[in-house]
Design a protein around this motif. Sequence first.
Motif, PDB file in Angstrom:
ATOM      1  N   LEU A  44       0.855  -1.188   0.000  1.00  0.00           N
ATOM      2  CA  LEU A  44       0.000   0.000   0.000  1.00  0.00           C
ATOM      3  C   LEU A  44       0.888   1.234   0.000  1.00  0.00           C
ATOM      4  O   LEU A  44       1.753   1.378   0.874  1.00  0.00           O
ATOM      5  CB  LEU A  44      -0.897   0.011   1.237  1.00  0.00           C
ATOM      6  N   THR A  45       0.668   2.112  -0.969  1.00  0.00           N
ATOM      7  CA  THR A  45       1.426   3.362  -1.035  1.00  0.00           C
ATOM      8  C   THR A  45       0.478   4.516  -0.755  1.00  0.00           C
ATOM      9  O   THR A  45      -0.540   4.676  -1.429  1.00  0.00           O
ATOM     10  CB  THR A  45       2.091   3.538  -2.413  1.00  0.00           C
ATOM     11  N   THR A  46       0.834   5.285   0.279  1.00  0.00           N
ATOM     12  CA  THR A  46       0.068   6.469   0.656  1.00  0.00           C
ATOM     13  C   THR A  46       0.943   7.697   0.447  1.00  0.00           C
ATOM     14  O   THR A  46       2.164   7.599   0.316  1.00  0.00           O
ATOM     15  CB  THR A  46      -0.359   6.408   2.142  1.00  0.00           C
ATOM     16  N   VAL A  57       3.998   0.376   2.419  1.00  0.00           N
ATOM     17  CA  VAL A  57       4.078  -0.638   3.475  1.00  0.00           C
ATOM     18  C   VAL A  57       3.457  -1.941   2.993  1.00  0.00           C
ATOM     19  O   VAL A  57       2.460  -1.926   2.274  1.00  0.00           O
ATOM     20  CB  VAL A  57       3.366  -0.185   4.776  1.00  0.00           C
ATOM     21  N   PRO A  58       4.048  -3.072   3.386  1.00  0.00           N
ATOM     22  CA  PRO A  58       3.423  -4.365   3.100  1.00  0.00           C
ATOM     23  C   PRO A  58       2.360  -4.651   4.162  1.00  0.00           C
ATOM     24  O   PRO A  58       2.586  -4.414   5.352  1.00  0.00           O
ATOM     25  CB  PRO A  58       4.593  -5.355   3.199  1.00  0.00           C
ATOM     26  N   VAL A  93      -4.787   6.175  -3.023  1.00  0.00           N
ATOM     27  CA  VAL A  93      -3.608   5.363  -2.728  1.00  0.00           C
ATOM     28  C   VAL A  93      -3.250   4.530  -3.954  1.00  0.00           C
ATOM     29  O   VAL A  93      -3.978   4.520  -4.940  1.00  0.00           O
ATOM     30  CB  VAL A  93      -3.872   4.448  -1.503  1.00  0.00           C
ATOM     31  N   THR A  94      -2.130   3.826  -3.855  1.00  0.00           N
ATOM     32  CA  THR A  94      -1.750   2.846  -4.868  1.00  0.00           C
ATOM     33  C   THR A  94      -1.638   1.501  -4.181  1.00  0.00           C
ATOM     34  O   THR A  94      -1.092   1.404  -3.067  1.00  0.00           O
ATOM     35  CB  THR A  94      -0.412   3.219  -5.532  1.00  0.00           C
ATOM     36  N   VAL A  95      -2.156   0.468  -4.836  1.00  0.00           N
ATOM     37  CA  VAL A  95      -2.109  -0.883  -4.302  1.00  0.00           C
ATOM     38  C   VAL A  95      -1.358  -1.760  -5.298  1.00  0.00           C
ATOM     39  O   VAL A  95      -1.652  -1.726  -6.494  1.00  0.00           O
ATOM     40  CB  VAL A  95      -3.528  -1.450  -4.070  1.00  0.00           C
ATOM     41  N   GLN A  96      -0.406  -2.513  -4.789  1.00  0.00           N
ATOM     42  CA  GLN A  96       0.272  -3.521  -5.601  1.00  0.00           C
ATOM     43  C   GLN A  96      -0.004  -4.878  -4.998  1.00  0.00           C
ATOM     44  O   GLN A  96       0.259  -5.110  -3.825  1.00  0.00           O
ATOM     45  CB  GLN A  96       1.786  -3.299  -5.664  1.00  0.00           C
TER      46      GLN A  96
END
Length: 151
Positions: A44-46, A57-58, A93-96
Amino acid sequence: MSEAQPSRRQARVLKAWTRFHRWVYQRTNGKVLSRMRGKPTLLLTTTGRRTGRLHTVPLPYLADGDTMIVVGSASGAERHPAWVLNLIANPRVTVQYLADSGPAQAEILADDERKAMWERINVEAPWYAGYQQRTSREIPLIRLTRAQSPH
């Protein structure tokens, strides 16, 4: 409650582990370290609420239909993790997940929806109940809804 809080040494070890986990996940597109405590893991990228810098953060997650639910437990600390405060300030946010990365919208669950999800989490990931017992704050549950993919 303070005796259940992680020591400074434990906090440093956790921070180092998080950096390592993120680094390995990013370099392998989740082929390595794609599970945490038996749950699938996402990155998760905030956006930092004060700095504007990106923070990744994972996190383990639970699938809920087309969305993902993450838990802002901070292992039962008295304060929300920084990533929760960041997404409160900016829910974009961005989710990978594995090699798939894209924009998403974060939403904190409330009321009956939160209660129902908390019951499910306590069955599927019972350690979160212990974290809730360590803190006086209500641990937030966050729904991540990915933007529609073009295919």
